[in-house]
Design an enzyme around this catalytic site. Structure first.
Site, PDB file in Angstrom:
ATOM      1  N   HIS A 193       0.809  -1.231   0.000  1.00  0.00           N
ATOM      2  CA  HIS A 193       0.000   0.000   0.000  1.00  0.00           C
ATOM      3  C   HIS A 193       0.835   1.269   0.000  1.00  0.00           C
ATOM      4  O   HIS A 193       0.280   2.380   0.050  1.00  0.00           O
ATOM      5  CB  HIS A 193      -0.936   0.023   1.214  1.00  0.00           C
ATOM      6  CG  HIS A 193      -2.155  -0.833   1.045  1.00  0.00           C
ATOM      7  ND1 HIS A 193      -2.384  -1.969   1.782  1.00  0.00           N
ATOM      8  CD2 HIS A 193      -3.198  -0.732   0.185  1.00  0.00           C
ATOM      9  CE1 HIS A 193      -3.527  -2.519   1.394  1.00  0.00           C
ATOM     10  NE2 HIS A 193      -4.031  -1.789   0.433  1.00  0.00           N
ATOM     11  N   ARG A 223     -16.074  -4.367   0.898  1.00  0.00           N
ATOM     12  CA  ARG A 223     -16.079  -2.921   0.739  1.00  0.00           C
ATOM     13  C   ARG A 223     -16.042  -2.619  -0.747  1.00  0.00           C
ATOM     14  O   ARG A 223     -15.753  -3.490  -1.565  1.00  0.00           O
ATOM     15  CB  ARG A 223     -14.880  -2.287   1.432  1.00  0.00           C
ATOM     16  CG  ARG A 223     -13.557  -2.598   0.754  1.00  0.00           C
ATOM     17  CD  ARG A 223     -12.379  -2.035   1.535  1.00  0.00           C
ATOM     18  NE  ARG A 223     -12.284  -0.595   1.416  1.00  0.00           N
ATOM     19  CZ  ARG A 223     -11.448   0.053   0.587  1.00  0.00           C
ATOM     20  NH1 ARG A 223     -10.624  -0.629  -0.182  1.00  0.00           N
ATOM     21  NH2 ARG A 223     -11.409   1.353   0.533  1.00  0.00           N
ATOM     22  N   ASN A 225     -14.339  -0.083  -3.740  1.00  0.00           N
ATOM     23  CA  ASN A 225     -13.286   0.875  -4.068  1.00  0.00           C
ATOM     24  C   ASN A 225     -13.552   1.318  -5.504  1.00  0.00           C
ATOM     25  O   ASN A 225     -14.313   0.680  -6.227  1.00  0.00           O
ATOM     26  CB  ASN A 225     -11.923   0.210  -3.926  1.00  0.00           C
ATOM     27  CG  ASN A 225     -10.801   1.221  -3.879  1.00  0.00           C
ATOM     28  OD1 ASN A 225     -11.033   2.422  -3.687  1.00  0.00           O
ATOM     29  ND2 ASN A 225      -9.583   0.757  -4.083  1.00  0.00           N
ATOM     30  N   GLU A 265     -14.568  -1.564  -7.786  1.00  0.00           N
ATOM     31  CA  GLU A 265     -14.156  -2.878  -7.297  1.00  0.00           C
ATOM     32  C   GLU A 265     -15.022  -3.269  -6.104  1.00  0.00           C
ATOM     33  O   GLU A 265     -15.112  -2.510  -5.137  1.00  0.00           O
ATOM     34  CB  GLU A 265     -12.701  -2.842  -6.815  1.00  0.00           C
ATOM     35  CG  GLU A 265     -11.689  -2.623  -7.916  1.00  0.00           C
ATOM     36  CD  GLU A 265     -10.269  -2.439  -7.378  1.00  0.00           C
ATOM     37  OE1 GLU A 265      -9.352  -2.370  -8.208  1.00  0.00           O
ATOM     38  OE2 GLU A 265     -10.082  -2.359  -6.137  1.00  0.00           O
ATOM     39  N   TYR A 316      -3.770  10.469  -7.934  1.00  0.00           N
ATOM     40  CA  TYR A 316      -3.497   9.052  -7.668  1.00  0.00           C
ATOM     41  C   TYR A 316      -4.391   8.163  -8.518  1.00  0.00           C
ATOM     42  O   TYR A 316      -3.964   7.138  -9.040  1.00  0.00           O
ATOM     43  CB  TYR A 316      -3.719   8.762  -6.183  1.00  0.00           C
ATOM     44  CG  TYR A 316      -3.670   7.307  -5.841  1.00  0.00           C
ATOM     45  CD1 TYR A 316      -2.501   6.567  -6.007  1.00  0.00           C
ATOM     46  CD2 TYR A 316      -4.795   6.653  -5.344  1.00  0.00           C
ATOM     47  CE1 TYR A 316      -2.461   5.218  -5.698  1.00  0.00           C
ATOM     48  CE2 TYR A 316      -4.762   5.307  -5.021  1.00  0.00           C
ATOM     49  CZ  TYR A 316      -3.596   4.591  -5.204  1.00  0.00           C
ATOM     50  OH  TYR A 316      -3.566   3.267  -4.894  1.00  0.00           O
ATOM     51  N   LYS A 317      -5.638   8.563  -8.672  1.00  0.00           N
ATOM     52  CA  LYS A 317      -6.564   7.750  -9.449  1.00  0.00           C
ATOM     53  C   LYS A 317      -6.435   8.014 -10.951  1.00  0.00           C
ATOM     54  O   LYS A 317      -7.161   7.428 -11.754  1.00  0.00           O
ATOM     55  CB  LYS A 317      -7.995   7.965  -8.960  1.00  0.00           C
ATOM     56  CG  LYS A 317      -8.214   7.355  -7.562  1.00  0.00           C
ATOM     57  CD  LYS A 317      -9.611   7.576  -7.036  1.00  0.00           C
ATOM     58  CE  LYS A 317      -9.770   7.080  -5.591  1.00  0.00           C
ATOM     59  NZ  LYS A 317      -9.847   5.611  -5.467  1.00  0.00           N
TER      60      LYS A 317
END
Lengths: 355, 327
Positions: A193, A223, A225, A265, A316-317
């Site tokens: 990470h 979860r 994402n 995701e 970041y994305k």
């Protein structure tokens, strides 16, 4: 319902599409009008009928085409699937978990017949009917993890647990959002990470790891994402960045609705009983902006989330350069009305969008 | 289904029938369980434990025990319970109040003492009833042709649980040491000269666990290659009062009662798994405190323990005039 499988591609001519059914059940990841990291875990024990949460391993209209795409990726790059020697038992755990779950949840598509250690697995959509000996690798055409994940949508990280940490020691990773198993294999939770901005400072990873170490048999968690992808690509790996990175420059105000996809995701977490490892299935769903905009609630909310996202996260994305064009497009679907809480589209109660 | 809910803490439960009670020594009994519907139990790994719920009149006791049955045979789960007459009552309840055919509740297996599957060799050190997790580990390793060796210290031949079975079945891998014959595990000699990649595991009294860890560290073994599990009953202490803010209840924790047990006694649901200070499930936020914490857990790091803001109610206590918890 009987599933109709799409005949589609995730490369070249991009014939991928979502039916109306698939759009309605798309796992929209924003439960409110803004987004920030959180350890947003909940139990994975079903969900509304027809939703992607309903079954333990969701099978949808993209199944057959996704498995064809996976086989192509593996032909080109066998290192997308790796398992360190001590992870074979965890691979059998995963095979058992998926075969038992799918045969119980989709009896019309999958069958598992167990007679002691002699198991027969029938996968009707892919035309597979194999008999093998459980825990005997020589009776399968691939190792147990590779065998079952060539037949399962989504990526699978299989983690070893030791020294109060999790280790990325096996995986089938062909539909990833810009990370690489070949780079990460053998790393622990904090190491893999390391590239994520901000979350370390917020203590997110320490808390998430404590949560994951405590996941127990019979009590899986999940979860959502998300990220963004231009064109419906499943394989956005660093290994192939030269092929897909450049496509981000092809967006125009005219094609953005069709080309820009929200990539979500559904991550689930299962304790594996025989190895005490942790299975981490990462199921990827793609939906174009124009399909998302058919749900008024999602149109309003997506605009607000993207508009207010910190620059670090948009960077970041991978969409900081395209954000202005995305906002031009999305703002046309935001009339400023309030949105209802929760991720579901609520088409019956949400006010229709009036431009 | 709006904001994500927190996952439920603690392990899932399984209804069982006591299918057999087998005396092993004069102090130890084996309890075997089957499922009421005859179904198989979930698979488990060597070293896993289950928490047994005991309905003892108006008290509910929850004790963790290692699963000692063969992981390859899922028709039965088995535990072995050593009767502790001066203990807190759980083991005596099992020995005197539980009968074959009884219905009970246990949790899904939880493993806080698992094999390191990278090991080239597994070197086991057991003391007394600490043999139980190794019985399942041996079963697991035998199935996969794993390389293992057991060194088992018991008080006497009569009190050595499963000594006969182990020595008959694995004469070349099992070594027994009798206190009554003044025999001791030759620890330093054993730790010296093991193949590279050997992992050591110890389960027994806390003194034995410390001895193995310290000796191995002194001989240059990496800490990550030495694994241990200790089942300790929560140690007693002076009674203290605690206020549970969310449920608005004030309770007194008795001398021989843990804080977690006191919380459960008044009907407040608190998460738990290991009940031994290792798993982290029962971590609770302190709202306010005037006094001194007696942390006995292996979970909170030093900074958390000294912060005065967290406590593990399964084993830790408090000495002081005011304690308020976020429960």
């Amino acid at each position: 319902m009987t599933l109709q499988f799409n005949d589609e591609t995730f490369r070249d001519d991009y014939s991928f599409y979502n039916s109306e059914w698939a759009i309605k059940r798309f796992p929209f990841p924003f439960h409110e009008d803004s987004y920030m990291y959180s350890v947003n875990m909940e139990q994975h024990r079903g969900g509304p009928e027809g939703s992607v949460y309903e079954k333990r391993f969701d099978v949808d209209e993209h199944y057959v085409s996704e498995m064809r795409d996976r086989a192509k990726v593996l032909d080109d790059d066998p290192l997308r699937c790796q398992s360190l020697p001590h992870m074979t038992l965890a691979g059998w755990d995963l095979l058992e978990l998926i075969m038992v779950s799918k045969s119980e949840d989709y009896p019309d598509l999958f069958e598992l017949h167990r007679n002691g250690d002699t198991w027969r697995w029938v996968n009707k959509p892919l035309g597979i009917d194999d008999t093998f000996t459980f825990l005997d690798e020589t009776t399968l055409p691939y190792g147990p993890m590779e065998y079952i994940t060539r037949q399962s949508q989504g990526d699978f990280a299989v983690l070893d647990q030791r020294e109060n940490n999790l280790w990325m020691d096996a995986g089938m990773i062909t539909t990833q959002a810009d990370w690489s198993l070949d780079f990460d294999i053998g790393m622990n939770f904090f190491e893999w990470h390391a590239p994520v901005p901000m979350a370390h400072e917020m203590g997110i990873f320490k808390r998430a790891l404590k949560f994951l170490l405590n996941i127990q048999q019979g009590a899986p968690a999940r979860r959502l994402n998300w990220t963004m992808t231009v064109n419906p690509l499943l394989d956005t790996s660093p290994e192939n960045y030269h092929k897909w990175g450049i496509q981000k420059t092809t967006l125009t105000p005219e094609n953005i609705g069709a080309k820009q996809h929200l990539r979500v995701e559904l991550q689930t977490f299962y304790r594996l009983p025989r190895s005490n490892g942790l299975a981490f299935p990462i199921r990827c769903y793609l939906c174009s902006f124009q399909d998302l905009m058919t749900m008024p609630k999602w149109g309003r909310r997506l605009h607000r989330v993207i508009r207010d996202l910190p620059d670090e996260l948009a960077t970041y994305k991978g969409f900081i350069d395209n954000r202005p064009m995305m906002l031009d497009y999305l703002s046309k679907f935001d009339d400023g009305l309030p949105t209802s809480p929760g991720i579901f589209p609520e088409p019956e109660t949400e006010p229709p969008f009036v431009p | 289904m709006s904001a994500p809910q927190k996952a439920k803490a603690g392990a899932e439960e399984i209804s069982v029938i006591v299918s057999a009670i087998v005396p092993v020594t004069e102090q130890v009994c084996r309890f075997e369980f089957t499922r009421p519907d005859g179904a198989d139990f979930p698979p488990f790994s060597g070293g896993a434990h289950t928490v047994v719920t005991m309905k003892d009149a108006d008290r509910t006791r929850l004790n963790p025990y290692s699963l000692m049955s063969d992981p390859a045979d899922l028709s039965t789960y088995a535990i072995s319970v050593r009767r502790e007459d001066n203990g807190r009552g759980g083991s005596v309840f099992m020995h005197t109040q539980v009968a074959e055919g009884d219905a009970m509740t246990i949790t899904y297996p939880v493993n806080l003492f698992s094999l390191d599957l990278r090991a080239k060799k597994h070197l086991f050190f057991a003391g007394g009833i600490g043999i139980t997790p190794f019985l399942a580990m041996i079963g697991q390793l035998e199935q996969s042709n794993g390389n293992w060796e057991l060194h088992y210290s018991v008080r006497s031949k009569a009190l050595g649980s499963y000594v006969d079975m182990l020595t008959a079945k694995y004469p070349n891998k099992v070594h027994i040491y009798y206190d009554e014959k003044k025999q001791a595990i030759p620890l330093a000699a054993l730790l010296d000269g093991q193949p590279l990649g050997t992992h050591a595991y110890v389960c027994g009294p806390s003194g034995m666990i410390g001895w193995v860890h310290d000796t191995a560290a002194g001989m240059g073994w990496p800490d990550a290659h030495v694994h241990s599990e200790e089942f300790t009953a929560p140690a007693p202490g002076a009674p203290f009062e605690v206020h549970l803010c969310k449920s608005d209840k004030t309770i007194t924790v008795g001398e021989h009662e843990s804080l977690l047990e006191a919380i459960e006694r008044v009907g407040v649901k608190a998460p738990f798994m290991c009940r031994g200070g290792s798993c982290g499930q029962c971590e609770t936020a302190v709202v306010s405190a005037t006094g001194e914490f007696v942390h006995r857990d292996h979970w909170l790091d030093e900074a958390d323990q000294s912060s005065g803001q967290k406590i593990m109610p399964c084993v830790s206590r408090f000495i002081g005039s005011n304690l308020e918890l976020d429960l």
